[in-house]
Design a protein around this motif. Structure first.
Motif, PDB file in Angstrom:
ATOM      1  N   UNK A 171      -3.348  -1.730  -6.680  1.00  0.00           N
ATOM      2  CA  UNK A 171      -3.866  -2.010  -4.952  1.00  0.00           C
ATOM      3  C   UNK A 171      -2.693  -2.517  -4.333  1.00  0.00           C
ATOM      4  N   UNK A 172      -1.640  -2.627  -5.114  1.00  0.00           N
ATOM      5  CA  UNK A 172      -0.067  -3.100  -4.240  1.00  0.00           C
ATOM      6  C   UNK A 172       0.361  -1.903  -3.997  1.00  0.00           C
ATOM      7  N   UNK A 173       0.504  -1.095  -5.021  1.00  0.00           N
ATOM      8  CA  UNK A 173       1.303   0.220  -4.910  1.00  0.00           C
ATOM      9  C   UNK A 173       0.648   1.323  -3.765  1.00  0.00           C
ATOM     10  N   UNK A 174      -0.494   1.292  -3.887  1.00  0.00           N
ATOM     11  CA  UNK A 174      -1.457   2.243  -3.149  1.00  0.00           C
ATOM     12  C   UNK A 174      -1.099   2.264  -1.454  1.00  0.00           C
ATOM     13  N   UNK A 175      -1.246   1.037  -0.956  1.00  0.00           N
ATOM     14  CA  UNK A 175      -0.910   0.950   0.554  1.00  0.00           C
ATOM     15  C   UNK A 175       0.692   1.725   0.704  1.00  0.00           C
ATOM     16  N   UNK A 176       1.453   1.115  -0.051  1.00  0.00           N
ATOM     17  CA  UNK A 176       2.893   1.666   0.049  1.00  0.00           C
ATOM     18  C   UNK A 176       3.034   3.093  -0.285  1.00  0.00           C
ATOM     19  N   UNK A 235      11.546  20.044 -21.020  1.00  0.00           N
ATOM     20  CA  UNK A 235      11.738  21.293 -20.100  1.00  0.00           C
ATOM     21  C   UNK A 235      10.986  21.525 -18.960  1.00  0.00           C
ATOM     22  N   UNK A 236       9.779  20.727 -18.804  1.00  0.00           N
ATOM     23  CA  UNK A 236       9.128  20.866 -17.656  1.00  0.00           C
ATOM     24  C   UNK A 236       9.455  20.073 -16.328  1.00  0.00           C
ATOM     25  N   UNK A 237       9.445  20.815 -15.188  1.00  0.00           N
ATOM     26  CA  UNK A 237      10.202  20.143 -14.193  1.00  0.00           C
ATOM     27  C   UNK A 237       9.119  19.200 -13.553  1.00  0.00           C
ATOM     28  N   UNK A 238       8.918  18.075 -14.017  1.00  0.00           N
ATOM     29  CA  UNK A 238       8.105  16.929 -13.561  1.00  0.00           C
ATOM     30  C   UNK A 238       8.573  15.463 -13.905  1.00  0.00           C
ATOM     31  N   UNK A 239       8.262  14.484 -13.096  1.00  0.00           N
ATOM     32  CA  UNK A 239       8.568  13.320 -13.430  1.00  0.00           C
ATOM     33  C   UNK A 239       7.945  12.817 -14.653  1.00  0.00           C
ATOM     34  N   UNK A 240       8.170  11.302 -15.136  1.00  0.00           N
ATOM     35  CA  UNK A 240       7.413  10.726 -16.156  1.00  0.00           C
ATOM     36  C   UNK A 240       6.104  10.596 -15.478  1.00  0.00           C
ATOM     37  N   UNK A 241       5.065  10.320 -16.601  1.00  0.00           N
ATOM     38  CA  UNK A 241       3.851   9.897 -16.250  1.00  0.00           C
ATOM     39  C   UNK A 241       3.815   8.274 -15.686  1.00  0.00           C
ATOM     40  N   UNK A 242       3.087   8.052 -14.439  1.00  0.00           N
ATOM     41  CA  UNK A 242       3.032   6.979 -14.074  1.00  0.00           C
ATOM     42  C   UNK A 242       2.331   5.871 -14.703  1.00  0.00           C
ATOM     43  N   UNK A 243       2.775   4.627 -15.008  1.00  0.00           N
ATOM     44  CA  UNK A 243       2.058   3.608 -15.627  1.00  0.00           C
ATOM     45  C   UNK A 243       0.695   3.202 -14.510  1.00  0.00           C
ATOM     46  N   UNK A 244      -0.148   2.325 -15.063  1.00  0.00           N
ATOM     47  CA  UNK A 244      -1.331   2.080 -14.441  1.00  0.00           C
ATOM     48  C   UNK A 244      -0.974   1.392 -12.973  1.00  0.00           C
ATOM     49  N   UNK A 245      -0.069   0.695 -12.851  1.00  0.00           N
ATOM     50  CA  UNK A 245       0.424   0.304 -11.472  1.00  0.00           C
ATOM     51  C   UNK A 245       0.696   1.472 -10.483  1.00  0.00           C
ATOM     52  N   UNK A 246       0.902   2.710 -10.849  1.00  0.00           N
ATOM     53  CA  UNK A 246       1.300   3.629 -10.053  1.00  0.00           C
ATOM     54  C   UNK A 246       0.087   4.615  -9.961  1.00  0.00           C
ATOM     55  N   UNK A 247      -1.033   4.613 -10.569  1.00  0.00           N
ATOM     56  CA  UNK A 247      -2.099   5.405 -10.501  1.00  0.00           C
ATOM     57  C   UNK A 247      -3.348   5.033  -9.865  1.00  0.00           C
ATOM     58  N   UNK A 248      -4.217   5.868  -8.943  1.00  0.00           N
ATOM     59  CA  UNK A 248      -5.318   5.470  -8.369  1.00  0.00           C
ATOM     60  C   UNK A 248      -6.262   5.571  -9.239  1.00  0.00           C
ATOM     61  N   UNK A 249      -7.309   4.469  -9.165  1.00  0.00           N
ATOM     62  CA  UNK A 249      -8.269   4.543 -10.111  1.00  0.00           C
ATOM     63  C   UNK A 249      -9.571   5.562  -9.931  1.00  0.00           C
TER      64      UNK A 249
END
Length: 367
Positions: free
Chosen positions: A113-118, A174-188
Motif C-alpha cells: 500500500x506504500x508501493x501502490x500510489x508511487x 533466458x526469458x526476457x523478464x524481470x525478477x518476480x516482485x516480493x509482496x511489497x511490489x504486488x497488488x493484492x
C-alpha cells in the motif's frame, strides 16, 4: 435533414442502438458457429457459463475488463478533444516499465500500500511520456496523431525489448523478464470482494487495479463534464475554429489531453505487471491497447459505457477460452472472429440502423 443530425433521446443513442448492433453481431457469429457444425445456442451457454458461471470465471472476466477500462478511457479522453490516440498499446508498455521500476526498487522495504500510489504515478508518468512526442508533433507541427501514435507503438516495443533483454533481465535466465516482485511490489487479489457475494476467486488474478480503474472512471467523468479543462477539450473536439474563436489555446489543450490519455494507458500496466504476473514481461499488453479503441467506441466514449463494453470484451475473452476448450472445433481463431464481428457491428457499423430508427422514432413522435 440528414439522419446523422437528427437528435434522438439518450436511451436510443446510448442503449438501443448499441444493443441492436450487439445482437446482430452475435446472430452473425451464431451463423458462423452453425456453419462449422456446432450448436450456436449451446456455444453461447458455454461461453456465458465460462465467463460468469462461477467465481473464478467472473474473476478472469473482470481481470481482462480492467485492462480494457484503462485503455478505453485513454482513447475516450483523446477522442473528446478531437484526437484519435492509437498509441495506447505502446504507452501501456512504458507504463509497465515505470510500475516495474518502482516495484523493483521498493518491494524489499515497504508494504504494497506504500508501493501502490508511487507505482500508479510512475505508470501514469511513463505512459504520458509515450504520448508526449506525438502530442507535440500534432500541436506544433500538425503531424497526424493517428500516424505518429501508431508508429510509436513499434518504437516503444523495440525499446522495451532492449531494456528487458539487456538491462532488467535476471542474470542466467533466458526469458526476457524481470525478477518476480516480493509482496511489497504486488497488488493484492480481491478475494474479499468475491467473498462478499459468496464466490471464490480461485486462481483468477483479479486484483486491486480493478478498483483503481473504477476510480479513474469517476475522475474522467469529472474531468470531461465538470471542469473548465474538460469543457475546452470538448469544444476543441467539436470544432477547432470555434475553439480558436473562444480563445481556447490549441497547443496547450492538445498536449495536456494527450498526456492524460497516455497516463491512463500507462496505468493499464498495473493490472498484469503488479497484479497478475508480479514481474515485467515481453508482450504483457497483449493487444489491450487496440481493444480499448473498440471499447471506447462501443461505450460512446462515456465512462459508464466503457465499463460495460469492457466487461463485454472480458466475457468474450474468458468465455471464449472456456468455449474453445469445451468445443475444440471452435478454436481461438474462431473466438477472434466473433470478437471482430462485435467490433465491426458495434464500432465501424454503429450507425447502420440509425436511419431506420430515426424514421420509426419520428413516426412515433408525430402519431
Amino acid at each position: 435533414m440528414s439522419t446523422a443530425s437528427v437528435p434522438l433521446p439518450n436511451w436510443i443513442n446510448y442503449a438501443l442502438i448499441p444493443l441492436i448492433n450487439l445482437i446482430l453481431a452475435f446472430l452473425v457469429s451464431g451463423l458462423v458457429v452453425w456453419i462449422i457444425g456446432e450448436d450456436p445456442y449451446e456455444a453461447l451457454k458455454l461461453m456465458l457459463a465460462g465467463a460468469l458461471g462461477r467465481g473464478e470465471g467472473i474473476g478472469f472476466t473482470l481481470f481482462y475488463a480492467t485492462n480494457f477500462i484503462f485503455t478505453g478511457l485513454s482513447v475516450a479522453v483523446a477522442y473528446h478533444a478531437g484526437l484519435f490516440n492509437i498509441g495506447s498499446e505502446g504507452q501501456a508498455y512504458l507504463g509497465g516499465l515505470g510500475a516495474a521500476l518502482v516495484a523493483l526498487s521498493l518491494d524489499h522495504y515497504v508494504p504494497w500500500y506504500v508501493t501502490m500510489p508511487l507505482a500508479i504515478c510512475a505508470a501514469a508518468l511513463f505512459g504520458a511520456a509515450g504520448a508526449a512526442i506525438p502530442a507535440w508533433l500534432q500541436a506544433k507541427r500538425n503531424s497526424h496523431i493517428v500516424i505518429t501514435t501508431i508508429m510509436f507503438n513499434y518504437i516503444i516495443s523495440s525499446l522495451m525489448n532492449y531494456v528487458l533483454v539487456h538491462v532488467l533481465i535476471v542474470p542466467g535466465k533466458m526469458a526476457p523478464e524481470t525478477r518476480t516482485f516480493l509482496e511489497g511490489g504486488q497488488l493484492p487479489k480481491l478475494d474479499w470482494l468475491m467473498a462478499m457475494f459468496g464466490l471464490k476467486l480461485g486462481p483468477a488474478p483479479l486484483n486491486v487495479s480493478f478498483l483503481i480503474a473504477l476510480v479513474m472512471c469517476v475522475l474522467v467523468w469529472v474531468l470531461i463534464w465538470r471542469t473548465k479543462l474538460g469543457y475546452e477539450m470538448r469544444t476543441l473536439g467539436l470544432s477547432r475554429s470555434v475553439a480558436a474563436y473562444a480563445g481556447i489555446p490549441y497547443v496547450k489543450i492538445v498536449i495536456i489531453t494527450m498526456l492524460i490519455s497516455g497516463g491512463l494507458a500507462g496505468m493499464m500496466a498495473l493490472n498484469p505487471v503488479m497484479g497478475a504476473s508480479a514481474r515485467l514481461q515481453v508482450e504483457f499488453v497483449s493487444g489491450a491497447g487496440f481493444v480499448g479503441i473498440a471499447v471506447s467506441l462501443m461505450g460512446r466514449n462515456h465512462p459508464i459505457g466503457i465499463v460495460l463494453a469492457a466487461i463485454l470484451f472480458g466475457v468474450l475473452y474468458q468465455g471464449g477460452a472456456e468455449l474453445s476448450f469445451d468445443m475444440p472445433t471452435i478454436t481461438r481463431d474462431m473466438i477472434m472472429v466473433i470478437q471482430g464481428l462485435v467490433i465491426l457491428f458495434a464500432g465501424a457499423l454503429e450507425y447502420m440502423f440509425r436511419p431506420t430508427i430515426v424514421r420509426i422514432y419520428q413516426q412515433i413522435v408525430k402519431a
